[in-house]
Design an enzyme around this catalytic site. Structure first.
Site, mmCIF file in Angstrom:
data_model
loop_
_atom_site.group_PDB
_atom_site.id
_atom_site.type_symbol
_atom_site.label_atom_id
_atom_site.label_comp_id
_atom_site.label_asym_id
_atom_site.label_seq_id
_atom_site.Cartn_x
_atom_site.Cartn_y
_atom_site.Cartn_z
ATOM 1 N N GLY A 90 0.294 -1.285 -0.661
ATOM 2 C CA GLY A 90 0.148 0.427 -0.385
ATOM 3 C C GLY A 90 0.559 1.225 -0.159
ATOM 4 O O GLY A 90 -0.173 2.441 -0.592
ATOM 5 N N ASP A 91 2.455 1.336 -0.090
ATOM 6 C CA ASP A 91 3.028 2.541 0.362
ATOM 7 C C ASP A 91 4.032 2.302 -0.115
ATOM 8 O O ASP A 91 5.676 2.057 0.752
ATOM 9 C CB ASP A 91 3.085 3.326 1.684
ATOM 10 C CG ASP A 91 3.766 4.568 2.024
ATOM 11 O OD1 ASP A 91 3.765 5.020 0.690
ATOM 12 O OD2 ASP A 91 3.906 4.898 2.457
ATOM 13 N N LEU A 92 3.936 1.456 -1.048
ATOM 14 C CA LEU A 92 5.403 0.987 -2.167
ATOM 15 C C LEU A 92 6.823 1.208 -2.139
ATOM 16 O O LEU A 92 6.078 1.948 -3.477
ATOM 17 C CB LEU A 92 4.967 -0.648 -2.540
ATOM 18 C CG LEU A 92 6.456 -1.224 -2.373
ATOM 19 C CD1 LEU A 92 6.122 -2.069 -1.463
ATOM 20 C CD2 LEU A 92 6.395 -2.203 -3.661
#
Length: 275
Positions: free
Chosen positions: A181-183
């Site tokens: 989700g926040d790569l």
């Protein structure tokens, strides 16, 4: 920070002899603790340590490497320390394989749905994860529509135009994969030539291409990254722009107009920019 260090040690029933801050800290304080018993651990606060621990455990259950959660309460999470002694530039292919493992995760039950059991946040920017039954609706409501009241009217009109077009641009019911989700590179720990841990997740279930897209917002993944994950499907350029737009909008709200050109670029690639 001293208070956080002491609290982290107390969660382990240990004493500290030293500590220092780690890189990052945009939305939370993160410290490396040196304990009297010889251990080195990481302690981190906000925005929601309990939920962050749950996300890390979910990622770990897929077989993907994550730091072990050693202790957690509402104020802090204490994590295994994984030395970041490698460079991501040398192991994009391994990250692709790791993400393929992550994306085997599925929501509980047989129903196809998208979201997460709780909301999250990046600082003061809420990340809404209410379950929806189709993917374009999730992305329109929770990743684009949530910004309409926080941007100017011209940008809001462009975002609304894109939202109306999402059913034609995104898959209706892709496999609901577990997403980091926040790569981006700062959230990937590397040791040697292998990915040793994924950190700072913003998990939800959705289209696996989200993680593939966001990995390229601030970094330049090699072709081996996408190949190791299983390749990309036709038309990915527009979908990647739509998924990257969310990251750009979050940064626009948090850090200001410096990120407006990035927002405009992704809108143009998605076909929603001004003529």
């Amino acid at each position: 920070m001293t208070r956080l260090a002491r609290h982290g040690a107390a969660l382990l029933g240990a004493q500290i002899w030293n500590w220092h801050p780690l890189q990052g800290g945009d939305t939370a304080q993160t410290l490396l603790l040196y304990l009297n018993d010889g251990r080195k651990v990481v302690v981190k606060n906000g925005p929601d340590p309990v939920e962050e621990a749950a996300m890390l455990r979910s990622l770990g259950r897929t077989g993907a490497p994550v730091p072990q959660v050693l202790a957690v309460d509402e104020d802090a999470v204490v994590l295994q320390y994984l030395p970041p002694d490698g460079r991501l530039s040398g192991c994009w292919d391994d990250l692709g394989r790791v993400l393929a493992q992550v994306h085997t995760g599925r929501p509980e039950g047989d129903a196809i749905r998208y979201g997460w059991h709780a909301d999250h946040a990046f600082g003061d920017v809420a990340v809404c994860n209410e379950w929806t039954e189709n993917w374009p609706e999730f992305w329109a409501r929770h990743r684009i529509g949530v910004h309409l009241d926080h941007v100017g009217p011209d940008l809001a009109r462009q975002l609304e135009n894109l939202m109306r077009r999402l059913p034609d641009l995104l898959p209706h019911k892709p496999v609901p994969s577990l997403l980091h989700g926040d790569l981006w590179g700062g959230n990937v720990l590397v040791s040697g030539s292998r990915v040793s841990g994924l950190i700072d997740p913003c998990c939800h279930y959705g289209h696996a291409e989200v993680d593939l897209a966001t990995a390229g917002v601030f970094d330049r993944p090699s072709a081996a990254f996408y190949t190791a994950h299983g390749g990309v499907e036709a038309g990915y350029e527009v979908r990647f722009a739509i998924y990257r737009l969310w990251i750009a909008l979050v940064h626009l709200r948090r850090f200001g107009a410096t990120y407006m050109p990035l927002v405009a670029h992704y809108l143009d690639v998605a076909g929603a920019g001004r003529a």
